[in-house]
Structures are given as C-alpha cells and as structure tokens.
Design a protein around this motif. Structure first.
Motif, PDB file in Angstrom:
ATOM      1  N   LYS A 122      -2.589  -5.105 -10.417  1.00 47.34           N
ATOM      2  CA  LYS A 122      -3.768  -4.262 -10.616  1.00 47.34           C
ATOM      3  C   LYS A 122      -4.520  -4.038  -9.313  1.00 47.34           C
ATOM      4  CE  LYS A 122      -3.873  -5.843 -15.304  1.00 47.34           C
ATOM      5  NZ  LYS A 122      -2.456  -6.152 -15.213  1.00 47.34           N
ATOM      6  N   ILE A 123      -4.556  -5.066  -8.485  1.00 44.74           N
ATOM      7  CA  ILE A 123      -5.147  -4.974  -7.147  1.00 44.74           C
ATOM      8  C   ILE A 123      -4.179  -5.681  -6.208  1.00 44.74           C
ATOM      9  CG2 ILE A 123      -7.102  -5.617  -5.673  1.00 44.74           C
ATOM     10  CD1 ILE A 123      -8.833  -5.704  -8.203  1.00 44.74           C
ATOM     11  N   ARG A 124      -3.865  -5.029  -5.095  1.00 43.77           N
ATOM     12  CA  ARG A 124      -2.900  -5.637  -4.189  1.00 43.77           C
ATOM     13  C   ARG A 124      -3.206  -5.226  -2.749  1.00 43.77           C
ATOM     14  NH1 ARG A 124       1.951  -1.541  -5.689  1.00 43.77           N
ATOM     15  NH2 ARG A 124       1.109   0.208  -4.528  1.00 43.77           N
ATOM     16  N   PRO A 125      -2.728  -6.026  -1.805  1.00 41.23           N
ATOM     17  CA  PRO A 125      -2.838  -5.604  -0.404  1.00 41.23           C
ATOM     18  C   PRO A 125      -1.928  -4.405  -0.175  1.00 41.23           C
ATOM     19  CG  PRO A 125      -2.337  -7.952  -0.568  1.00 41.23           C
ATOM     20  CD  PRO A 125      -2.181  -7.367  -1.935  1.00 41.23           C
ATOM     21  N   HIS A 126      -2.386  -3.462   0.613  1.00 41.34           N
ATOM     22  CA  HIS A 126      -1.533  -2.329   0.992  1.00 41.34           C
ATOM     23  C   HIS A 126      -0.996  -2.620   2.381  1.00 41.34           C
ATOM     24  CE1 HIS A 126       0.042   1.598   1.833  1.00 41.34           C
ATOM     25  NE2 HIS A 126      -0.242   1.979   0.601  1.00 41.34           N
ATOM     26  N   VAL A 127       0.303  -2.902   2.447  1.00 42.49           N
ATOM     27  CA  VAL A 127       0.932  -3.352   3.676  1.00 42.49           C
ATOM     28  C   VAL A 127       0.820  -2.313   4.787  1.00 42.49           C
ATOM     29  CG1 VAL A 127       3.119  -4.109   4.678  1.00 42.49           C
ATOM     30  CG2 VAL A 127       2.513  -4.806   2.365  1.00 42.49           C
ATOM     31  N   ASP A 128       1.002  -1.048   4.480  1.00 40.09           N
ATOM     32  CA  ASP A 128       1.010  -0.008   5.508  1.00 40.09           C
ATOM     33  C   ASP A 128      -0.372   0.239   6.112  1.00 40.09           C
ATOM     34  OD1 ASP A 128       3.715   0.353   5.027  1.00 40.09           O
ATOM     35  OD2 ASP A 128       3.388   1.991   3.608  1.00 40.09           O
ATOM     36  N   TYR A 129      -1.427   0.112   5.304  1.00 40.55           N
ATOM     37  CA  TYR A 129      -2.761   0.471   5.764  1.00 40.55           C
ATOM     38  C   TYR A 129      -3.668  -0.718   6.054  1.00 40.55           C
ATOM     39  CZ  TYR A 129      -1.299   5.025   4.073  1.00 40.55           C
ATOM     40  OH  TYR A 129      -0.609   6.180   3.857  1.00 40.55           O
ATOM     41  N   THR A 148      -5.250  -2.475   3.868  1.00 37.73           N
ATOM     42  CA  THR A 148      -6.394  -2.343   2.964  1.00 37.73           C
ATOM     43  C   THR A 148      -6.069  -3.004   1.627  1.00 37.73           C
ATOM     44  OG1 THR A 148      -5.573  -0.217   2.139  1.00 37.73           O
ATOM     45  CG2 THR A 148      -7.116  -0.145   4.000  1.00 37.73           C
ATOM     46  N   ILE A 149      -7.020  -2.948   0.737  1.00 42.55           N
ATOM     47  CA  ILE A 149      -6.807  -3.414  -0.632  1.00 42.55           C
ATOM     48  C   ILE A 149      -6.656  -2.177  -1.508  1.00 42.55           C
ATOM     49  CG2 ILE A 149      -7.809  -4.647  -2.581  1.00 42.55           C
ATOM     50  CD1 ILE A 149      -9.397  -6.267  -0.511  1.00 42.55           C
ATOM     51  N   GLU A 150      -5.631  -2.174  -2.332  1.00 37.07           N
ATOM     52  CA  GLU A 150      -5.373  -1.036  -3.216  1.00 37.07           C
ATOM     53  C   GLU A 150      -5.727  -1.420  -4.649  1.00 37.07           C
ATOM     54  OE1 GLU A 150      -1.722   2.007  -4.337  1.00 37.07           O
ATOM     55  OE2 GLU A 150      -1.336   0.283  -3.057  1.00 37.07           O
ATOM     56  N   PHE A 151      -6.611  -0.637  -5.244  1.00 36.38           N
ATOM     57  CA  PHE A 151      -6.985  -0.827  -6.645  1.00 36.38           C
ATOM     58  C   PHE A 151      -6.114   0.104  -7.474  1.00 36.38           C
ATOM     59  CE2 PHE A 151     -10.466  -2.605  -4.466  1.00 36.38           C
ATOM     60  CZ  PHE A 151     -11.198  -3.386  -5.333  1.00 36.38           C
ATOM     61  N   ARG A 152      -5.257  -0.443  -8.313  1.00 34.35           N
ATOM     62  CA  ARG A 152      -4.310   0.364  -9.085  1.00 34.35           C
ATOM     63  C   ARG A 152      -4.734   0.484 -10.538  1.00 34.35           C
ATOM     64  NH1 ARG A 152       0.282  -0.243  -9.985  1.00 34.35           N
ATOM     65  NH2 ARG A 152       0.891   1.847  -9.435  1.00 34.35           N
ATOM     66  N   ILE A 153      -5.959   0.103 -10.850  1.00 33.20           N
ATOM     67  CA  ILE A 153      -6.401   0.050 -12.234  1.00 33.20           C
ATOM     68  C   ILE A 153      -7.094   1.322 -12.687  1.00 33.20           C
ATOM     69  CG2 ILE A 153      -6.573  -2.447 -12.299  1.00 33.20           C
ATOM     70  CD1 ILE A 153      -9.562  -2.162 -11.765  1.00 33.20           C
ATOM     71  N   CYS A 154      -7.155   2.309 -11.812  1.00 35.04           N
ATOM     72  CA  CYS A 154      -7.972   3.487 -12.104  1.00 35.04           C
ATOM     73  C   CYS A 154      -7.140   4.751 -12.300  1.00 35.04           C
ATOM     74  CB  CYS A 154      -8.960   3.702 -10.965  1.00 35.04           C
ATOM     75  SG  CYS A 154      -9.926   2.250 -10.568  1.00 35.04           S
ATOM     76  N   ASP A 155      -5.899   4.612 -12.672  1.00 38.68           N
ATOM     77  CA  ASP A 155      -5.039   5.784 -12.851  1.00 38.68           C
ATOM     78  C   ASP A 155      -5.551   6.692 -13.969  1.00 38.68           C
ATOM     79  OD1 ASP A 155      -3.502   4.596 -10.950  1.00 38.68           O
ATOM     80  OD2 ASP A 155      -1.878   4.023 -12.273  1.00 38.68           O
ATOM     81  N   VAL A 156      -5.250   7.957 -13.863  1.00 41.92           N
ATOM     82  CA  VAL A 156      -5.431   8.971 -14.886  1.00 41.92           C
ATOM     83  C   VAL A 156      -6.885   9.115 -15.348  1.00 41.92           C
ATOM     84  CG1 VAL A 156      -4.487   9.934 -17.007  1.00 41.92           C
ATOM     85  CG2 VAL A 156      -3.102   8.368 -15.680  1.00 41.92           C
TER      86      VAL A 156
END
Length: 176
Positions: free
Chosen positions: A31-38, A40-48
């Motif tokens: 749901k929340i993970r480190p973004h290796v390329d950037y 940063t922290i990526e929040f994946r819980i907000c789709d659609v």
C-alpha cells in the motif's frame, strides 16, 4: 515487515528479483512503498478517484503525513512500529463500514472509532497541511465525514435507480 533504512529493504527486493517473483522493484504491491527510482515514498492506496478534489485531498494528506513523520523522525519521537493486525483490521473496516465503526487505536491499544482516528490524523497533519498551504483539505475531510463517501453516494443511487441509474450516474458525475 520493518526496515530501519533503505539498505535493509534492498535484500528483500533482490530476493524477489532472484526468485523471479518480480522483475522490477515497483512490482512489490504494498500500500505504501519506497520508490527505488525516485528515492521517494509511493502511496498506492489512492487508485481510481473520480474527483479532482478527492485526488487533491489524498495527495495533500499523504504529503502532510510524510512531513509530520519526517519531523518526528528528526526529533526522535516517531513511533515506528505498530501492531500490523490492528492496522489491517482498521483498513478493512475503513473500506467496509461507516465512520462510526469501532477499531483499535494502533498507538494506545484502546477501542476507538474510525471518525476519531481521522480526527487524530487531522491533528497530526495540521502543521504539514499549513506548511504546504493545503489547510483547506481539512474541510474536504470533514465534509466526507458528515455527508458520506463517494461509495455511500453510489449505494444511494443504486438503491434508488438500480444498476442502469448507477451506470448513468458514474458516467455523468466525474469531477474534473
């Protein structure tokens, strides 16, 4: 899973890649993970989201949560470990029940309500919302608490107008 830093996270990524269960780090579907390329922290819980206002609200809250956590981290006051079962239970209840649903506060271990936890979060992110000039987000959150979510709206439309009415509502009510 708990990582003290990125270097503790890397072996997990490499293990998944070596086992061929993923090809790239972004295929870890947390749901929340480190973004290796950037970095940063990526929040994946907000789709659609169907509303620009909801996207703005969620982005503002996410930004303010990170701001508050980083501030606490630097002050040495960040609570880093929570009972995951409490968090998973709360996530389920937040996606399934009303704001009056009871859950266990992951900090105190006491019974609370979803509504109370949202208000605790709003207090927690207040400085971050001010810092990024997003204080108006609080009003959007309170409006949702008082009037219901988009899912509540869809259920009302479905009960009143059936599937055809819901389909028409979904097509005609996207907020740009």
């Amino acid at each position: 899973v708990y990582f003290k830093n990125y270097h503790e996270y890397e072996p997990l990524i490499n293990m998944y890649i070596d086992s061929k269960t993923i090809e790239k780090p972004r295929q870890i579907w947390w749901k929340i993970r480190p973004h290796v390329d950037y970095g940063t922290i990526e929040f994946r819980i907000c789709d659609v989201q169907r509303s620009i206002n909801n996207i703005y609200m969620l982005a503002s809250l996410s930004q303010a949560l990170v701001y508050a956590a980083v501030k606490e981290y630097h002050n040495g006051t960040l609570i880093e470990k929570f009972n995951l079962e409490y968090l998973f239970d709360s996530l389920w209840k937040a996606s399934r029940f009303s704001f009056d649903a009871e859950l266990i506060d992951p900090v105190s271990g006491k019974i609370s309500s979803l509504k109370k936890q949202i208000n605790i979060m709003l207090d927690y992110v207040g400085d971050g919302l001010k810092y990024f000039n997003n204080s108006d987000t609080v009003n959007k959150v309170l409006t949702i608490i008082n009037n219901g979510t988009e899912a509540d709206d869809q259920i009302r439309v479905y009960r009143k107008s059936g599937f055809k009415g819901l389909k028409k509502y979904l097509i005609n009510s996207v907020d740009y």
